[in-house]
Design a protein around this motif. Structure first.
Motif, PDB file in Angstrom:
ATOM      1  N   GLN A 118       0.841  -1.201   0.000  1.00 36.25           N
ATOM      2  CA  GLN A 118       0.000   0.000   0.000  1.00 36.25           C
ATOM      3  C   GLN A 118       0.879   1.256   0.000  1.00 36.25           C
ATOM      4  O   GLN A 118       0.619   2.201  -0.736  1.00 36.25           O
ATOM      5  CB  GLN A 118      -0.912  -0.035   1.243  1.00 36.25           C
ATOM      6  N   ARG A 122       1.038   3.920  -2.977  1.00 35.83           N
ATOM      7  CA  ARG A 122       0.714   5.316  -2.638  1.00 35.83           C
ATOM      8  C   ARG A 122       1.834   6.256  -3.094  1.00 35.83           C
ATOM      9  O   ARG A 122       1.586   7.307  -3.689  1.00 35.83           O
ATOM     10  CB  ARG A 122       0.493   5.458  -1.129  1.00 35.83           C
ATOM     11  N   CYS A 125       1.570   6.622  -6.804  1.00 34.74           N
ATOM     12  CA  CYS A 125       0.358   7.293  -7.282  1.00 34.74           C
ATOM     13  C   CYS A 125       0.298   8.776  -6.901  1.00 34.74           C
ATOM     14  O   CYS A 125      -0.454   9.531  -7.512  1.00 34.74           O
ATOM     15  CB  CYS A 125      -0.889   6.594  -6.730  1.00 34.74           C
ATOM     16  N   THR A 126       1.039   9.148  -5.877  1.00 30.08           N
ATOM     17  CA  THR A 126       0.963  10.544  -5.429  1.00 30.08           C
ATOM     18  C   THR A 126       2.204  11.334  -5.846  1.00 30.08           C
ATOM     19  O   THR A 126       2.387  12.471  -5.410  1.00 30.08           O
ATOM     20  CB  THR A 126       0.784  10.627  -3.889  1.00 30.08           C
ATOM     21  N   TRP A 133      -6.283   9.424  -9.866  1.00 27.06           N
ATOM     22  CA  TRP A 133      -7.445   9.515  -8.980  1.00 27.06           C
ATOM     23  C   TRP A 133      -7.220   8.725  -7.683  1.00 27.06           C
ATOM     24  O   TRP A 133      -8.132   8.048  -7.179  1.00 27.06           O
ATOM     25  CB  TRP A 133      -8.717   8.986  -9.656  1.00 27.06           C
ATOM     26  N   TRP A 134      -6.015   8.774  -7.156  1.00 22.24           N
ATOM     27  CA  TRP A 134      -5.728   8.098  -5.886  1.00 22.24           C
ATOM     28  C   TRP A 134      -6.574   8.738  -4.793  1.00 22.24           C
ATOM     29  O   TRP A 134      -6.478   9.942  -4.550  1.00 22.24           O
ATOM     30  CB  TRP A 134      -4.231   8.219  -5.564  1.00 22.24           C
ATOM     31  N   ASP A 136      -7.387   8.242  -0.870  1.00 20.58           N
ATOM     32  CA  ASP A 136      -6.932   7.509   0.315  1.00 20.58           C
ATOM     33  C   ASP A 136      -7.967   7.580   1.432  1.00 20.58           C
ATOM     34  O   ASP A 136      -7.665   8.055   2.518  1.00 20.58           O
ATOM     35  CB  ASP A 136      -5.629   8.161   0.800  1.00 20.58           C
ATOM     36  N   ALA A 195      -7.732   2.323  -0.323  1.00 18.83           N
ATOM     37  CA  ALA A 195      -7.836   3.470  -1.224  1.00 18.83           C
ATOM     38  C   ALA A 195      -8.537   3.018  -2.485  1.00 18.83           C
ATOM     39  O   ALA A 195      -8.714   1.825  -2.722  1.00 18.83           O
ATOM     40  CB  ALA A 195      -6.439   3.994  -1.548  1.00 18.83           C
ATOM     41  N   THR A 196      -8.931   3.984  -3.307  1.00 20.56           N
ATOM     42  CA  THR A 196      -9.371   3.641  -4.659  1.00 20.56           C
ATOM     43  C   THR A 196      -8.510   4.415  -5.653  1.00 20.56           C
ATOM     44  O   THR A 196      -7.911   5.442  -5.316  1.00 20.56           O
ATOM     45  CB  THR A 196     -10.862   3.970  -4.907  1.00 20.56           C
ATOM     46  N   VAL A 197      -8.479   3.873  -6.863  1.00 22.66           N
ATOM     47  CA  VAL A 197      -7.646   4.452  -7.900  1.00 22.66           C
ATOM     48  C   VAL A 197      -8.393   4.267  -9.216  1.00 22.66           C
ATOM     49  O   VAL A 197      -9.281   3.401  -9.296  1.00 22.66           O
ATOM     50  CB  VAL A 197      -6.281   3.700  -7.872  1.00 22.66           C
ATOM     51  N   LEU A 202      -3.758   3.904 -13.606  1.00 23.22           N
ATOM     52  CA  LEU A 202      -2.586   3.371 -12.886  1.00 23.22           C
ATOM     53  C   LEU A 202      -1.742   2.518 -13.837  1.00 23.22           C
ATOM     54  O   LEU A 202      -0.512   2.665 -13.897  1.00 23.22           O
ATOM     55  CB  LEU A 202      -3.035   2.554 -11.668  1.00 23.22           C
ATOM     56  N   ASN A 393      -3.317  -4.312  -5.040  1.00 25.45           N
ATOM     57  CA  ASN A 393      -2.275  -4.217  -4.022  1.00 25.45           C
ATOM     58  C   ASN A 393      -1.239  -5.336  -4.221  1.00 25.45           C
ATOM     59  O   ASN A 393      -0.033  -5.092  -4.233  1.00 25.45           O
ATOM     60  CB  ASN A 393      -2.944  -4.315  -2.634  1.00 25.45           C
TER      61      ASN A 393
END
Ligand SMILES: Cc1cc2nc3c(=O)[nH]c(=O)nc-3n(C[C@H](O)[C@H](O)[C@H](O)COP(=O)(O)OP(=O)(O)OC[C@H]3O[C@@H](n4cnc5c(N)ncnc54)[C@H](O)[C@@H]3O)c2cc1C
Length: 477
Positions: A118, A122, A125-126, A133-134, A136, A195-197, A202, A393
């Protein structure tokens, strides 16, 4: 009781809404050129989904001189990585099942790896310039019927026993309703680590990062065969790759291999997405961006998008025969209808608002529900599969593990439960498909009866009890 749809309002189609959106966001670029010659590489990765891309990125990071090539049948993100629900979470949501099947020590290990993954995802994605569209905001698991209450309680009890009360937070019915109102949401729990993405964004961001780091990718290039040797030869329609190491990151494309087939079966999951309904989201108070899923075996999962749509999936799609991918796992109208029925039942406020798209895809379910990674004998052919519908994940763990296997490292990944346990097997064909389909129909009938508040018919209850009677770890309710 909402009447169940026999036909969905929109038939399942390719590509998924996610992939279409992600490609539009990139300005609809052409696919990368296909392989048209014979080339050499240190590592040839087959499959351009999360598993292949995380493996490639990890290899280039740890061994920058390694020549890494990916061949992808369609485009990167064209498989499950571009069509999933985008729920990203470690192993807490099914912790009670893992505890019952493997014991508390394995749950500690699984949740440790889940948390590492995770963090890794993260961070990716950040990073600046990455827009996937991460969100958290955690994930809520709720009970959707009295029969599901006990499943929620078991997860809460497991977390309590393992001292994870800060990660798994019980929610009363009122607390669930406060975050999202539905007449069918009962008590639940909130997994902080969730979280969603946008799943296809991704996959495409990983593709971009891999290209930037010197990975060579050929799209529209199906691998036809791997000839084991020194080096191995990967054959494609108009080219070949000579490589010391080969990584099979083919997901459901692996299940037809005779050495993998006994251990993994293809189930399928179908999703629908609505037109934008931001007014409805405000009305029902679902503005926190949490992903939601229920406690069925054939899970319902719901999430929102930044433009106010509801995307919803049902894990109750058809089962393949003998590991060979058939159209039914992509285009089954009955499965899309089941997903839409559930969507409209949980959110009656949708009224006559439209479903914009429906799609489906295979889920590589392993015989014990956990993924496994390893090296096939003879030679240096590594593989990872069996994510069992929980791969966003876990493919990060797969990537780190497969890169370690290629590099010959002995580390926490290669010694993990994902590599060291004995692979469980399903019964042989045709028994496993025949019984699998029977049990699936029985469980769907029981779960629908639970939701409708009526007793399930006796044959359905007997069918649903078959896996447990044979001591199986998947397909039990
Ligand atoms: C509808 C649906 C919903 C899901 N929802 C979730 C979720 O919310 N959360 C979660 O954790 N997991 C979810 N999953 C599971 C998750 O999507 C997968 O576990 C994960 O994407 C697997 O990644 P992968 O790279 O191993 O496979 P894939 O993304 O399938 O990549 C494999 C690639 O190999 C390519 N390929 C196949 N054959 C060949 C060949 N011969 N040569 C070259 N390339 C080939 C394919 O085109 C594909 O791109 C869902 C899956 C589906 C189908």
């Amino acid at each position: 009781v909402t009447s169940r749809l026999n036909q969905p309002t929109v038939l399942p189609a390719e590509p998924s809404w996610w992939l279409q959106e992600a490609l539009q966001f990139e300005g609809d670029p052409p696919a990368l050129p296909a392989l048209e010659s014979t080339i050499e590489a240190d590592v040839a990765i087959l499959g351009g989904g999360y598993t292949g891309l995380w493996t490639a990125l990890s290899l280039r990071e740890r061994a920058p001189n390694l020549r890494v090539v990916i061949v992808e049948d369609t485009v990167c993100g064209g498989g499950a990585s571009g069509k999933n629900g985008g729920f990203v979470h470690g192993y807490w949501l099914s912790s009670a099942k893992w505890a019952a099947n493997f014991g508390d020590d394995v749950v500690r290990e699984l949740t440790h790896f889940g948390a590492l993954a995770q963090d890794g995802i993260r961070t990716f994605c950040t990073a600046p310039g990455v827009d996937v569209w991460w969100a958290d905001n955690g994930i809520i698991k709720f009970s959707g019927s009295p029969a599901q209450d006990a499943a929620i309680e078991r997860i809460i009890a497991t977390a309590r026993r393992l001292g994870a009360t800060d990660l798994v937070i019980p929610l009363s019915r009122a607390e669930v309703q406060e975050r999202c109102r539905s007449p069918h949401f009962r008590a639940g729990l909130w997994i902080r680590e969730g979280a969603t993405v946008q799943p296809a964004r991704l996959a495409r961001a990983l593709r971009r990062a891999a290209l930037e780091r010197g990975v060579v990718i050929y799209e529209n290039t199906p691998a036809k065969d791997v000839r084991v040797g020194a080096p191995h030869t990967v054959l494609t329609p108009r080219g070949a790759i000579a490589a010391r190491d080969v990584v099979l990151a083919l997901n459901a494309g692996l299940t037809a291999r005779p050495d993998i087939a006994p251990h993994v079966m293809n189930f399928s999951s179908f999703m629908v997405i609505t037109e934008p309904v931001p007014d409805l989201l405000t009305e029902i108070g679902w503005t926190g961006g949490e992903g939601l899923d229920d406690a069925r075996m054939f899970l319902h999962y719901f999430r929102t998008t930044p433009d106010g749509r509801i995307a919803m999936g049902s894990g109750s799609g058809p089962i393949d025969f003998n590991g060979i991918l058939q159209p039914r796992v992509f285009f089954d109208a009955a499965s899309a209808a089941r997903a839409e029925t559930a969507l409209r039942r949980f959110f009656p406020g949708l009224g006559d608002r439209c479903v914009a798209r429906a799609w489906g895809g295979p889920i590589d379910v392993s015989a014990d529900g956990l993924p496994f990674f390893g090296t096939l004998r003879p030679g240096r052919v590594h593989f990872g599969c069996g994510y069992s519908g929980h791969g966003v994940n876990a493919t990060w763990i797969g990537g780190m593990t497969l890169a370690s296997l290629v590099l010959g490292e002995d580390n926490a990944f290669t010694r993990s439960v994902f590599c060291r346990r004995r692979w469980s097997a399903f019964p042989p064909e045709p028994l496993r498909t025949v019984v699998g389909r029977l049990v699936r129909s029985a469980i769907i009938a029981c779960e629908e009866a639970d939701e409708d508040g009526v007793p399930a018919p006796l044959p359905a209850r007997l069918g649903a009890a078959i896996p447990r009677a044979f001591g199986m770890r998947v397909g039990t309710r």
